[in-house]
Motif scaffolding. Structure first.
Motif, PDB file in Angstrom:
ATOM      1  N   UNK A   1       0.834  -1.206   0.000  1.00  0.00           N
ATOM      2  CA  UNK A   1       0.000   0.000   0.000  1.00  0.00           C
ATOM      3  C   UNK A   1       0.864   1.249   0.000  1.00  0.00           C
ATOM      4  N   UNK A   2       1.937   1.193   0.765  1.00  0.00           N
ATOM      5  CA  UNK A   2       2.842   2.336   0.864  1.00  0.00           C
ATOM      6  C   UNK A   2       3.454   2.647  -0.512  1.00  0.00           C
TER       7      UNK A   2
ATOM      8  N   UNK B   1       2.249   1.810  -3.453  1.00  0.00           N
ATOM      9  CA  UNK B   1       1.200   2.266  -4.367  1.00  0.00           C
ATOM     10  C   UNK B   1       0.921   3.748  -4.125  1.00  0.00           C
ATOM     11  N   UNK B   2       0.892   4.115  -2.856  1.00  0.00           N
ATOM     12  CA  UNK B   2       0.606   5.503  -2.490  1.00  0.00           C
ATOM     13  C   UNK B   2       1.733   6.421  -2.958  1.00  0.00           C
TER      14      UNK B   2
ATOM     15  N   UNK C   1      -6.452  -1.649  -4.634  1.00  0.00           N
ATOM     16  CA  UNK C   1      -5.354  -0.672  -4.712  1.00  0.00           C
ATOM     17  C   UNK C   1      -5.889   0.750  -4.685  1.00  0.00           C
TER      18      UNK C   1
ATOM     19  N   UNK D   1      -7.517   1.855  -1.325  1.00  0.00           N
ATOM     20  CA  UNK D   1      -6.551   2.144  -0.265  1.00  0.00           C
ATOM     21  C   UNK D   1      -5.802   3.455  -0.516  1.00  0.00           C
ATOM     22  N   UNK D   2      -5.466   3.709  -1.796  1.00  0.00           N
ATOM     23  CA  UNK D   2      -4.765   4.955  -2.118  1.00  0.00           C
ATOM     24  C   UNK D   2      -5.671   6.146  -1.784  1.00  0.00           C
TER      25      UNK D   2
ATOM     26  N   UNK E   1      -6.147   6.729   1.986  1.00  0.00           N
ATOM     27  CA  UNK E   1      -4.993   7.360   2.598  1.00  0.00           C
ATOM     28  C   UNK E   1      -4.868   8.838   2.201  1.00  0.00           C
TER      29      UNK E   1
END
Lengths: 547, 133
Positions: A435-436, A438-439, B19, B22-23, B26
């Protein structure tokens, strides 16, 4: 000691300046302006690179690369009912495809029969709907399964499906040892990335090991697991994370099999892999090469594998679906071609090239044809396949292979210290790492540090590249439910219930499930019925929802 | 008015692509909003219930399976039934243009499609929130 020429280069390089403030790979590795001869590398060439077909297989698993045999061109296909997909399979084989690859619909992938309430709206939509031995028979009608190898992309519900495949083989009088193919069956990456699960990791890994054990005895040409980086990457991982988590999943299956008393060389040759091939051309090639070297070492040093077949990382590859854009879809043909070239330069054993329209819908026949032709152009026109591992010794490629390996080893070390992958999944480590990444990627895109052609830059009216899309008929679901109910009516209910009782017992007693499943599906037990027993005996896994 | 905007980010059905969800969860959190993420494989019922319990201002549904024409209407109807239509419903995913206008008529306030920036979504939510008050 720097030569005059080297000094001159440095001066010119500085005065010319660079067009970006930093250059880094998709895994955040800083890229040097110029890769140079590396003394450390050349002294260890033999150990680190070796010869193709020899330990540690950095240069590939076959002595002659693609000069003896090209990679298998294997396009993933599946939609509608088993007859629809069978038709697509025959089309692909007449177009020169050399292996088959089956995509299942969501209900099959999650272990539900077509008539289950949770299947509503999903039957035959994203892949083929399959629930019974009769469906399996229709799916492969007119295809000799001892001649064509078949891949089946299914995981938490893989065991009844593999049982149907073998039961079909028995019906047709094949020796199971003549049936070649692969079933994905990599359950660990489901918790990490793809999110198709039934029960918690521990019992799920046990079922995988039952299948590995069964194939190592009864179906030696069949790969009972395809340890997959693909979905990990698509969920947002970098190349390094993909490599580390995937190899570690492989280590986990091997450890579990060894724990139950199997000798590593009795099953390790059946462990195959599946990589994503993304946009960063050289980093992808480095990943394939580093992966082979790392796996060979793990097999030899951690597990004491002696057979070369056990040490070889054999892999399928697919171009990165996530890299394709809905905008200006024809541009995807170029992306796929470059990614496919990287997979071949990296030494893949089989390859799926994505069709240009796959971000928008399942592919049309025409889009699939272009994707397959792309592989044929690489194979027959470019000369890339005419010598073994053509990039070996490139300063940059060897340097990057070392970098990717070193960073992946750090991550593997972390997983070891954490107490293994099942534990790491419990605390959400790989999920959060992905997730990190992807972000971070999204933030870099939005800050203008990364470019996607047609999306962040070079935008235009998408109508200029309008393409026709594949549609699945809404009739499919209704028909499938009717067929399925008719199937249930004609089977012997007493026999089916008796077999289901035996499946439940095998779940509880921890005896190998596969023998009983092959008999059970032959007598008409369905995919959903087997998975329902798994839910009841082992409990259902729920998404912890790590962000 | 200093209360933070509260949002439920939801995944409904068998679709496992998380994906994007979640992006965006956040990014909204980093923008100072209060975000609840449902996790995968929820039903329209469970999502609407959590939205009411958590007293959210928005429900954002991420969907990539093609089942959007069944999922969104179900959520909107349930909100109506439970007298919670003040909760704004929006979405993101691969959704064809003709379906977007159809969903708009049904009451989905906004659909973000592939390539949309998180900042675009944040701006839209802030604007929508201030115009509601």
């Amino acid at each position: 000691m720097t030569s005059e020429k080297r000094k001159n280069w440095e001066t010119t390089s500085k005065s010319d300046g660079e067009r970006k403030t930093f250059f880094k790979t998709l895994s955040d590795i800083d890229i040097p302006t110029l890769a140079e001869e590396n003394s450390q590398l050349s002294s260890k060439n033999e150990d680190k690179l070796g010869y193709p077909g020899q330990y540690p297989f950095t240069r590939g698993v076959r002595a002659n690369g693609y000069r003896s045999r090209l990679w298998t061109m294997r396009q993933f296909a599946g939609y509608g009912d088993p007859d629809d997909t069978n038709k697509r399979f025959h089309f692909l084989l007449t177009q020169g495809q050399t292996g088959l690859s089956t995509a299942f619909d969501m209900p099959s992938l999650m272990g539900y029969d077509p008539n289950h309430p949770l299947s509503e709206g999903e039957v035959g939509r994203e892949g083929v709907s399959l629930a019974t031995i009769e469906d399996m028979e229709r799916l492969f009608k007119g295809i000799d399964l001892t001649k064509v190898t078949t891949s089946m992309t299914i995981n938490c519900s893989a065991s009844p499906v593999l049982a149907m495949y073998f039961a079909l083989g028995k019906r047709r009088g094949y020796s199971l040892n003549n049936m070649g193919g692969t079933i994905q069956n990599d359950i660990l990456k489901e918790y990490i990335a793809q999110k198709e699960w039934i029960c918690p990791p521990a019992p799920a890994v046990r079922i995988v090991c039952d299948m590995i054990e069964y194939c190592s005895i009864n179906a030696k040409r069949f790969n009972p697991v395809s340890i997959s980086g693909y979905h990990i990457r698509e969920a947002g991982a970098t190349a390094v994370q993909e490599l580390a988590f995937t190899l570690y999943n492989g280590i986990t299956y091997a450890e579990e099999c060894v724990k139950r008393g199997l000798h590593i060389d009795s099953f390790a040759a059946g462990l195959s892999f599946f990589w994503d091939v993304h946009n960063d051309f050289f980093e992808e090639i480095a990943k394939f090469r580093a992966g082979r070297r790392m796996w060979a070492k793990f097999m030899k040093e951690r597990f004491g594998a002696l057979e070369p077949r056990s040490q070889m990382l054999r892999t399928h590859a697919q171009t990165a679906g996530v890299s394709l854009t809905a905008q200006q879809p024809l541009n995807n043909i170029a992306r796929v071609a470059l990614q496919a070239a990287a997979a071949v330069l990296g030494g893949t054993q089989s390859l799926h090239t994505n069709a240009m329209d796959e971000t928008l819908s399942l592919p049309t026949e025409n889009a699939v044809r272009v994707a397959l032709r792309t592989q044929q152009i690489i194979a027959h026109e470019t000369g890339i396949a005419d010598t073994v591992d053509p990039l070996a010794g490139s300063y940059y490629v060897e340097w990057l292979t070392d970098q990717v390996e070193a960073q992946a080893l750090d991550l593997i070390d972390k997983l070891d210290k954490m107490g293994g992958m099942v534990r790491a999944i419990d605390i959400g480590f790989p999920q959060k790492e992905i997730s990190e990444s992807a972000y971070q990627f999204q933030m870099e895109l939005e800050a203008g540090n990364r470019t996607i052609v047609g999306v962040t830059d070079f935008k235009e009216d998408t109508d200029s590249q309008k393409i026709p899309l594949h549609k699945v008929s809404l009739e499919v679901e209704k028909n499938r439910i009717e067929e399925f109910n008719a199937f249930l009516k004609q089977r012997s209910e007493t026999k089916a219930q008796e077999m289901l009782g035996l499946v439940r017992q095998a779940c509880i007693n921890e005896t190998n499930l596969m023998n009983i499943l092959v008999d059970a599906v032959e007598s008409g037990v369905t995919l959903g019925e087997v998975c329902k027993i798994y839910r009841e005996v082992f409990g259902e896994y729920r998404d912890p929802g790590f962000v | 008015m200093t209360r933070p905007i509260k949002i439920l980010v939801a995944k409904i059905g068998l679709d496992g692509h998380d994906r994007g969800a979640k992006v965006i969860a956040r990014a909204l959190r980093d923008a100072g909003m209060e975000v609840v993420y449902t996790g995968l494989h929820q039903t329209a019922d469970s999502v609407v219930n959590s939205a009411i319990q958590e007293d959210v201002d928005f429900i954002g549904i991420s969907i990539l399976s093609g089942a959007h024409m069944t999922v969104f209407p179900k959520v909107l109807n349930l909100l109506k039934e439970k007298r919670a239509s003040d909760i704004v419903v929006f979405g993101g995913g691969i959704i064809p243009d003709e379906d977007i206008s159809e969903l708009g008529k049904l009451g989905v306030k906004k659909i973000f499609t592939p390539g949309a920036a998180t900042t675009e979504c944040i701006e839209w939510i802030k604007q929508e929130f201030s115009s509601e008050d």
